[in-house]
Scaffold this active site. Structure first.
Site, mmCIF file in Angstrom:
data_model
loop_
_atom_site.group_PDB
_atom_site.id
_atom_site.type_symbol
_atom_site.label_atom_id
_atom_site.label_comp_id
_atom_site.label_asym_id
_atom_site.label_seq_id
_atom_site.Cartn_x
_atom_site.Cartn_y
_atom_site.Cartn_z
ATOM 1 N N CYS A 1 0.788 -1.236 0.000
ATOM 2 C CA CYS A 1 0.000 0.000 0.000
ATOM 3 C C CYS A 1 0.818 1.283 0.000
ATOM 4 O O CYS A 1 0.842 2.031 -0.973
ATOM 5 C CB CYS A 1 -0.947 -0.008 1.196
ATOM 6 S SG CYS A 1 -2.077 -1.418 1.215
ATOM 7 N N HIS B 1 -1.999 -1.803 -6.109
ATOM 8 C CA HIS B 1 -1.400 -3.105 -6.446
ATOM 9 C C HIS B 1 -2.533 -4.081 -6.694
ATOM 10 O O HIS B 1 -3.705 -3.694 -6.665
ATOM 11 C CB HIS B 1 -0.491 -3.606 -5.310
ATOM 12 C CG HIS B 1 -1.136 -3.536 -3.960
ATOM 13 N ND1 HIS B 1 -2.146 -4.390 -3.572
ATOM 14 C CD2 HIS B 1 -0.933 -2.688 -2.912
ATOM 15 C CE1 HIS B 1 -2.538 -4.077 -2.349
ATOM 16 N NE2 HIS B 1 -1.822 -3.044 -1.929
#
Length: 531
Positions: free
Chosen positions: A84, A318
């Site tokens: 993150c 992601h």
């Protein structure tokens, strides 16, 4: 089980109405028209392969399909760090991870870092943010940072609960992730009530938590987020017959870093095919809910008459492995984790275009500045996407900085016991580790082996040498790996000293507590030896 609930019908209406009030004008010379508004919707953990064939056969994503029909989809977009905070730090800074030194979820950008949004605001844009940002230092749990700091310690401890699924609510329950829906409502209302009245262009950012898995309360609040949770409403959007059961290597055949990741993620035990299929199906259902939030933003722009004046960008920090390679979560260079969605639509953007070029999240920064007609700094790691997106004029001058034929991703955080560097170029994906010699590299031919099941590094030593040379020309990765190791040790020592006599009890009750308490002295000794 595909459904066509109310949100699906809204998206279908969008498709039919696109040629009406929301239609976008053809591009003209930049000086002849006002600067476009920009909306960036960034979600968390969405596998980019779901945005094109064959991944898009598994679940209905009408808002993404709308953007594909009326804009451009990038077929090879990657995160610059599959976790993150470091990924978002790259997106907001335009710089590779080793340049920002955003090594883990605890270390991101400084709070006063000048982002592309700051520059756009300085140059006349009205800026508004809602939802998850997560690109500055100091966030995430103590467990998360300690696990990253101690990854070089000689022990194996499970840091996550076993991945599981949970069905909640009834067949009409649409709003499962309340926090995300609240922020989506705020963004949509801002468009309808404020943006519509602005005399200046605007940049709106919406950050979503979905489709990131939820915390696992059954194992204690400090024990990871391994629950794939959805409602029957969203599960009906999934085509179970198209849900692929990934092939796994045996534990003994796994790459050593993959084995460490699988073990610390609690995935080395037995899983039935039904368990794996359900985890993947529930994850896809969570993606469908995410798509509906994107649809609400598109609808708000259309209803306000702003759709034809606004460039919309959809991406993620992601992907999500969803049990590919015997793992869930991200923290991996495999496609499920590193490949992100990237779709763009709006004034000047070609419609129904699929771009095969490799791109990455650092490209967002120069792209935003290009849209706002702000000079792009030459020190950025990224390259503007605008030359790839727009309908080119015959007299167009080639960009001053030609886009390279590769992208770089790197990882230095938890659940992986080595700094990892990925170079993607052409059909090849090259993955190097640590100092380049202590851990064997990986090489995958994504054309012949899209599931990345066969490491061909030994078979193609010349290719490995060539790609490693390119990688070292971009980043001195042995030196960076050494710096990260030193950083980890220094941070851990400072944290340990700050706890004083409480150290043993605190470290024993982090996310790895279920394993740690089996032999606490052994693991404390391993840390002492490392230090």
């Amino acid at each position: 089980m595909r459904g066509s609930g109310p949100l699906g019908r809204v998206a279908l209406a969008l498709l039919l109405m696109a040629a009406g009030a929301g239609a976008r004008p053809r591009p003209t010379a930049p000086g002849d028209q006002p600067r476009s508004n920009v909306v960036l919707v960034a979600c968390d953990s969405l596998d980019g392969r779901l945005t094109f064939f064959p991944g898009n056969q598994t679940v209905d994503l009408p808002s993404i399909n709308f953007m594909k029909k009326h804009g451009t989809v990038f077929l090879n977009a990657y995160t610059n760090s599959p976790i993150c905070c470091p990924s978002r730090a790259a997106m907001w800074s335009g710089l590779f991870t080793h340049l920002t030194e955003s090594w883990n979820n605890f270390k991101g950008l400084d709070p006063d870092y000048v982002t592309w949004m700051d520059l756009m605001e300085k140059h006349g844009y009205r800026a508004q943010k809602f939802g998850k940002l997560d690109f500055t230092s100091g966030h995430h749990s103590v467990s998360n940072r300690v696990e990253a700091w101690t990854r070089d310690v000689d022990f194996l401890l499970r840091q996550e609960a076993r991945p599981m699924v949970k069905l909640t609510g009834h067949r009409k329950r649409v709003r499962v992730m309340k926090a995300d829906w609240d922020n989506t409502d705020k963004a949509a209302n801002w468009i309808k009530k404020e943006a519509v009245n602005l005399t200046q262009p605007f940049i709106l950012y919406l950050g979503l938590n979905l489709p990131h898995p939820y915390p696992s309360p059954y194992a204690g609040e400090n024990f990871g987020s391994s629950t794939f949770l959805t409602s029957p409403y969203w599960l009906e959007k999934v085509n179970y017959e198209a849900v692929k059961i990934p092939k796994w290597s045996s534990l003994s055949e796994m790459h050593p870093v993959d084995y460490y990741s699988s073990y610390t993620k609690n995935c080395t035990g037995e899983f039935t095919k039904e368990e794996v299929r359900n985890i993947r199906a529930f994850y896809y259902a969570m993606c469908a809910e995410t798509d509906a939030m994107l649809g609400e933003i598109i609808s708000a722009l259309r209803d306000s008459g702003l759709l034809g004046k606004t460039i919309i960008i959809f991406t993620a920090d992601h992907g999500e492995l969803a049990m590919e390679h015997r793992q869930f979560y991200k923290m991996s260079m495999y496609e499920g984790s590193s490949h992100v969605p990237l779709l763009v639509m709006g004034p000047g953007v070609r419609e129904q275009q699929q771009i095969p070029n490799v791109v990455s999240l650092v490209d967002i920064y120069p792209t935003m500045l290009d849209i706002a007609r702000i000079p792009v700094p030459q020190n950025l790691s990224g390259y503007s996407l605008i030359p790839l997106l727009r309908e080119k004029a015959e007299s167009e001058v080639p960009p001053k900085r030609p886009r390279p034929s590769w992208v770089l991703s790197e990882f230095h955080g938890c659940n992986v016991n080595s700094s990892t560097y990925m170079l993607r170029t052409g059909k090849w994906k090259y993955i190097a580790y640590s100092d380049g010699s202590s851990v064997p590299p990986q090489l995958f031919d994504l054309t012949a082996d899209p599931d990345e099941l066969t490491n061909v590094a030994v078979t193609f030593p010349v290719i490995v040498h060539s790609l490693d040379k390119i990688l070292r020309s971009i980043v001195n990765y042995p030196k960076v790996s050494s710096s990260v190791q030193e950083y980890n040790k220094q941070q851990f020592v400072s944290w340990k000293q700050s706890l004083g006599d409480n150290y043993s009890s605190v470290i024993a009750n982090l996310r790895w507590h279920q394993d740690w308490l089996n032999d606490q002295k052994k693991y404390e000794n391993a840390i002492d030896k490392w230090l």
